[in-house]
Scaffold this motif. Structure first.
Motif, PDB file in Angstrom:
ATOM      1  N   ALA A 222       0.285 -61.325 -29.791  1.00 57.24           N
ATOM      2  CA  ALA A 222       1.085 -62.523 -29.537  1.00 57.24           C
ATOM      3  C   ALA A 222       1.447 -63.230 -30.837  1.00 57.24           C
ATOM      4  O   ALA A 222       2.497 -63.854 -30.952  1.00 57.24           O
ATOM      5  CB  ALA A 222       0.326 -63.472 -28.619  1.00 57.24           C
ATOM      6  N   LEU A 223       0.575 -63.112 -31.806  1.00 61.99           N
ATOM      7  CA  LEU A 223       0.822 -63.735 -33.107  1.00 61.99           C
ATOM      8  C   LEU A 223       1.658 -62.842 -34.015  1.00 61.99           C
ATOM      9  O   LEU A 223       2.076 -63.260 -35.094  1.00 61.99           O
ATOM     10  CB  LEU A 223      -0.516 -64.027 -33.803  1.00 61.99           C
ATOM     11  CG  LEU A 223      -1.310 -65.201 -33.243  1.00 61.99           C
ATOM     12  CD1 LEU A 223      -2.746 -65.149 -33.740  1.00 61.99           C
ATOM     13  CD2 LEU A 223      -0.664 -66.515 -33.634  1.00 61.99           C
ATOM     14  N   GLU A 224       1.867 -61.598 -33.563  1.00 63.17           N
ATOM     15  CA  GLU A 224       2.593 -60.612 -34.370  1.00 63.17           C
ATOM     16  C   GLU A 224       1.942 -60.458 -35.736  1.00 63.17           C
ATOM     17  O   GLU A 224       2.603 -60.447 -36.777  1.00 63.17           O
ATOM     18  CB  GLU A 224       4.066 -61.000 -34.514  1.00 63.17           C
ATOM     19  CG  GLU A 224       4.804 -61.038 -33.187  1.00 63.17           C
ATOM     20  CD  GLU A 224       6.268 -61.392 -33.344  1.00 63.17           C
ATOM     21  OE1 GLU A 224       7.025 -61.202 -32.388  1.00 63.17           O
ATOM     22  OE2 GLU A 224       6.645 -61.862 -34.438  1.00 63.17           O
ATOM     23  N   ILE A 225       0.605 -60.353 -35.720  1.00 60.48           N
ATOM     24  CA  ILE A 225      -0.142 -60.151 -36.960  1.00 60.48           C
ATOM     25  C   ILE A 225      -0.145 -58.663 -37.273  1.00 60.48           C
ATOM     26  O   ILE A 225      -0.787 -57.878 -36.589  1.00 60.48           O
ATOM     27  CB  ILE A 225      -1.593 -60.643 -36.827  1.00 60.48           C
ATOM     28  CG1 ILE A 225      -1.603 -62.129 -36.482  1.00 60.48           C
ATOM     29  CG2 ILE A 225      -2.371 -60.390 -38.107  1.00 60.48           C
ATOM     30  CD1 ILE A 225      -2.984 -62.675 -36.254  1.00 60.48           C
ATOM     31  N   GLU A 226       0.577 -58.278 -38.288  1.00 60.71           N
ATOM     32  CA  GLU A 226       0.598 -56.883 -38.685  1.00 60.71           C
ATOM     33  C   GLU A 226      -0.645 -56.577 -39.505  1.00 60.71           C
ATOM     34  O   GLU A 226      -1.207 -57.439 -40.167  1.00 60.71           O
ATOM     35  CB  GLU A 226       1.853 -56.588 -39.512  1.00 60.71           C
ATOM     36  CG  GLU A 226       3.139 -56.799 -38.721  1.00 60.71           C
ATOM     37  CD  GLU A 226       4.356 -56.464 -39.543  1.00 60.71           C
ATOM     38  OE1 GLU A 226       4.174 -56.056 -40.704  1.00 60.71           O
ATOM     39  OE2 GLU A 226       5.468 -56.605 -39.031  1.00 60.71           O
ATOM     40  N   GLU A 227      -1.071 -55.338 -39.462  1.00 62.07           N
ATOM     41  CA  GLU A 227      -2.308 -54.950 -40.129  1.00 62.07           C
ATOM     42  C   GLU A 227      -2.293 -55.292 -41.612  1.00 62.07           C
ATOM     43  O   GLU A 227      -3.264 -55.771 -42.167  1.00 62.07           O
ATOM     44  CB  GLU A 227      -2.532 -53.443 -39.961  1.00 62.07           C
ATOM     45  CG  GLU A 227      -3.938 -52.987 -40.318  1.00 62.07           C
ATOM     46  CD  GLU A 227      -4.972 -53.528 -39.346  1.00 62.07           C
ATOM     47  OE1 GLU A 227      -6.132 -53.664 -39.750  1.00 62.07           O
ATOM     48  OE2 GLU A 227      -4.604 -53.820 -38.190  1.00 62.07           O
ATOM     49  N   GLU A 228      -1.137 -55.090 -42.268  1.00 62.13           N
ATOM     50  CA  GLU A 228      -1.075 -55.360 -43.698  1.00 62.13           C
ATOM     51  C   GLU A 228      -1.280 -56.841 -43.983  1.00 62.13           C
ATOM     52  O   GLU A 228      -1.962 -57.225 -44.925  1.00 62.13           O
ATOM     53  CB  GLU A 228       0.276 -54.913 -44.269  1.00 62.13           C
ATOM     54  CG  GLU A 228       0.514 -53.407 -44.213  1.00 62.13           C
ATOM     55  CD  GLU A 228       0.964 -52.940 -42.835  1.00 62.13           C
ATOM     56  OE1 GLU A 228       1.234 -53.813 -41.967  1.00 62.13           O
ATOM     57  OE2 GLU A 228       1.026 -51.728 -42.612  1.00 62.13           O
ATOM     58  N   GLU A 229      -0.671 -57.703 -43.166  1.00 61.58           N
ATOM     59  CA  GLU A 229      -0.794 -59.137 -43.370  1.00 61.58           C
ATOM     60  C   GLU A 229      -2.200 -59.601 -43.063  1.00 61.58           C
ATOM     61  O   GLU A 229      -2.768 -60.446 -43.739  1.00 61.58           O
ATOM     62  CB  GLU A 229       0.203 -59.879 -42.476  1.00 61.58           C
ATOM     63  CG  GLU A 229       1.653 -59.605 -42.829  1.00 61.58           C
ATOM     64  CD  GLU A 229       2.594 -60.276 -41.850  1.00 61.58           C
ATOM     65  OE1 GLU A 229       2.097 -60.765 -40.819  1.00 61.58           O
ATOM     66  OE2 GLU A 229       3.795 -60.298 -42.106  1.00 61.58           O
ATOM     67  N   GLU A 230      -2.771 -59.044 -42.024  1.00 63.33           N
ATOM     68  CA  GLU A 230      -4.099 -59.463 -41.590  1.00 63.33           C
ATOM     69  C   GLU A 230      -5.145 -59.162 -42.651  1.00 63.33           C
ATOM     70  O   GLU A 230      -6.081 -59.922 -42.867  1.00 63.33           O
ATOM     71  CB  GLU A 230      -4.437 -58.723 -40.299  1.00 63.33           C
ATOM     72  CG  GLU A 230      -5.841 -58.968 -39.784  1.00 63.33           C
ATOM     73  CD  GLU A 230      -6.180 -58.027 -38.657  1.00 63.33           C
ATOM     74  OE1 GLU A 230      -7.372 -57.811 -38.439  1.00 63.33           O
ATOM     75  OE2 GLU A 230      -5.259 -57.496 -38.014  1.00 63.33           O
ATOM     76  N   ASN A 231      -4.989 -58.042 -43.345  1.00 65.14           N
ATOM     77  CA  ASN A 231      -6.020 -57.603 -44.274  1.00 65.14           C
ATOM     78  C   ASN A 231      -5.760 -58.019 -45.716  1.00 65.14           C
ATOM     79  O   ASN A 231      -6.613 -57.837 -46.574  1.00 65.14           O
ATOM     80  CB  ASN A 231      -6.138 -56.072 -44.234  1.00 65.14           C
ATOM     81  CG  ASN A 231      -6.624 -55.592 -42.883  1.00 65.14           C
ATOM     82  OD1 ASN A 231      -7.378 -56.285 -42.225  1.00 65.14           O
ATOM     83  ND2 ASN A 231      -6.188 -54.409 -42.476  1.00 65.14           N
ATOM     84  N   GLU A 232      -4.592 -58.550 -45.991  1.00 71.27           N
ATOM     85  CA  GLU A 232      -4.241 -58.837 -47.373  1.00 71.27           C
ATOM     86  C   GLU A 232      -4.985 -60.057 -47.891  1.00 71.27           C
ATOM     87  O   GLU A 232      -5.121 -61.064 -47.215  1.00 71.27           O
ATOM     88  CB  GLU A 232      -2.735 -59.085 -47.484  1.00 71.27           C
ATOM     89  CG  GLU A 232      -2.272 -59.258 -48.933  1.00 71.27           C
ATOM     90  CD  GLU A 232      -0.767 -59.413 -49.010  1.00 71.27           C
ATOM     91  OE1 GLU A 232      -0.121 -59.305 -47.957  1.00 71.27           O
ATOM     92  OE2 GLU A 232      -0.264 -59.652 -50.111  1.00 71.27           O
ATOM     93  N   LEU A 233      -5.482 -59.945 -49.104  1.00 72.00           N
ATOM     94  CA  LEU A 233      -6.165 -61.050 -49.760  1.00 72.00           C
ATOM     95  C   LEU A 233      -5.395 -61.434 -51.009  1.00 72.00           C
ATOM     96  O   LEU A 233      -4.709 -60.604 -51.607  1.00 72.00           O
ATOM     97  CB  LEU A 233      -7.590 -60.643 -50.152  1.00 72.00           C
ATOM     98  CG  LEU A 233      -8.586 -60.586 -49.000  1.00 72.00           C
ATOM     99  CD1 LEU A 233      -9.852 -59.894 -49.469  1.00 72.00           C
ATOM    100  CD2 LEU A 233      -8.911 -61.981 -48.521  1.00 72.00           C
ATOM    101  N   PRO A 234      -5.496 -62.680 -51.424  1.00 74.64           N
ATOM    102  CA  PRO A 234      -4.779 -63.096 -52.631  1.00 74.64           C
ATOM    103  C   PRO A 234      -5.335 -62.416 -53.871  1.00 74.64           C
ATOM    104  O   PRO A 234      -6.524 -62.125 -53.949  1.00 74.64           O
ATOM    105  CB  PRO A 234      -5.041 -64.612 -52.672  1.00 74.64           C
ATOM    106  CG  PRO A 234      -6.304 -64.796 -51.904  1.00 74.64           C
ATOM    107  CD  PRO A 234      -6.272 -63.759 -50.824  1.00 74.64           C
ATOM    108  N   ASN A 235      -4.468 -62.133 -54.828  1.00 73.03           N
ATOM    109  CA  ASN A 235      -4.923 -61.587 -56.101  1.00 73.03           C
ATOM    110  C   ASN A 235      -5.541 -62.697 -56.928  1.00 73.03           C
ATOM    111  O   ASN A 235      -4.981 -63.776 -57.049  1.00 73.03           O
ATOM    112  CB  ASN A 235      -3.740 -60.973 -56.872  1.00 73.03           C
ATOM    113  CG  ASN A 235      -3.191 -59.754 -56.164  1.00 73.03           C
ATOM    114  OD1 ASN A 235      -3.949 -58.955 -55.613  1.00 73.03           O
ATOM    115  ND2 ASN A 235      -1.872 -59.604 -56.165  1.00 73.03           N
ATOM    116  N   LEU A 236      -6.705 -62.423 -57.472  1.00 70.48           N
ATOM    117  CA  LEU A 236      -7.399 -63.441 -58.265  1.00 70.48           C
ATOM    118  C   LEU A 236      -7.335 -63.075 -59.740  1.00 70.48           C
ATOM    119  O   LEU A 236      -7.277 -61.922 -60.080  1.00 70.48           O
ATOM    120  CB  LEU A 236      -8.857 -63.549 -57.811  1.00 70.48           C
ATOM    121  CG  LEU A 236      -9.039 -63.977 -56.342  1.00 70.48           C
ATOM    122  CD1 LEU A 236     -10.512 -63.967 -55.994  1.00 70.48           C
ATOM    123  CD2 LEU A 236      -8.458 -65.361 -56.120  1.00 70.48           C
TER     124      LEU A 236
END
Length: 236
Positions: A222-236
């Protein structure tokens, strides 16, 4: 980096830190009752708070008097290790949302531990803070229904990762009012949204009155959370 990988790394690194701190005699067991206020600013001068049971909320009061939740600390999280990375430290308050147990770990010992080649303790916990900060930022952009879906989805994912999915209901402190405060919407809106989810078989209420998430996949879709978006973390 995959959040599941980050979560596993965080648990492994933090657990090793605690085990070595206990062996070194650098810890003291603590317990807090639900709704206890926690003075992190004062506490971090001497000890960091390693949580093994329960949940602590981090929030700040807005100018209109409402409360904005910022982050939560629970199983294997270390409170006070990472200073706030977005708003002045004096803005935040911390409160036990349930009974909390764990260990206070000496700050001086921790600093020596990190200096001895264990800087990954800082890195993995900073990544954790960044992930949840981004989650809060995402929450702000969503509509009311999506906000509730997103919170329920995050709770469901967290419980799966920590082996809590087989327990029946969510903790009692996850009430309509708490969800409303986290989402920044009214309690009545939360009640209407949850009523629709109950009718559709996505959630239910168990015999103890606790909310049970039956279909987290529906929430994700329902949120249209794609796997790539869900797992992506910010670069530090």
């Amino acid at each position: 980096m995959d959040y599941r990988v980050l979560h596993a790394n965080k648990n492994a690194i933090n657990t090793q830190y605690l085990e070595k701190a206990i062996l070194a005699g650098a810890t003291t067991a603590f317990s807090l009752a639900r709704l206890s206020h926690i003075d992190v600013n004062e506490g971090r001068k001497k000890n960091y708070m390693y949580i093994q049971e329960g949940t602590v909320s981090k929030f700040f009061s807005k100018s209109n008097g409402s409360i904005q939740f910022n982050m939560f600390y629970a199983f294997n999280d270390i409170l006070g290790l990472i200073e706030p990375i977005d708003i002045s430290i004096n803005y935040f308050e911390y409160s036990a949302m349930s009974d909390v147990k764990g260990f206070l770990v000496d700050v001086k010992w921790t600093q020596d531990y990190i200096a001895q080649g264990n800087s990954d303790l800082i890195l993995v916990n900073l990544q954790r803070e960044s992930f949840w900060k981004d989650s809060v930022s995402k929450l702000i952009t969503l509509r009311s229904t999506e906000k509730v879906y997103y919170i329920l989805f995050l709770i469901s994912e967290y419980r799966i990762l920590n082996g809590l999915a087989k327990t029946l209901g969510l903790p009692k402190f996850v009430t309509h009012d708490v969800i409303a405060r986290i989402c920044g919407i009214s309690r009545e809106q939360v009640t209407r949204i949850l009523s629709r989810l109950k009718k559709d078989g996505i959630v239910r209420v168990d015999d103890s009155g606790n909310l049970v998430i039956l279909d987290s996949l529906f929430l994700k879709n329902a949120l249209e959370i794609e796997e790539e978006e869900e797992n992506e973390l910010p670069n530090l």
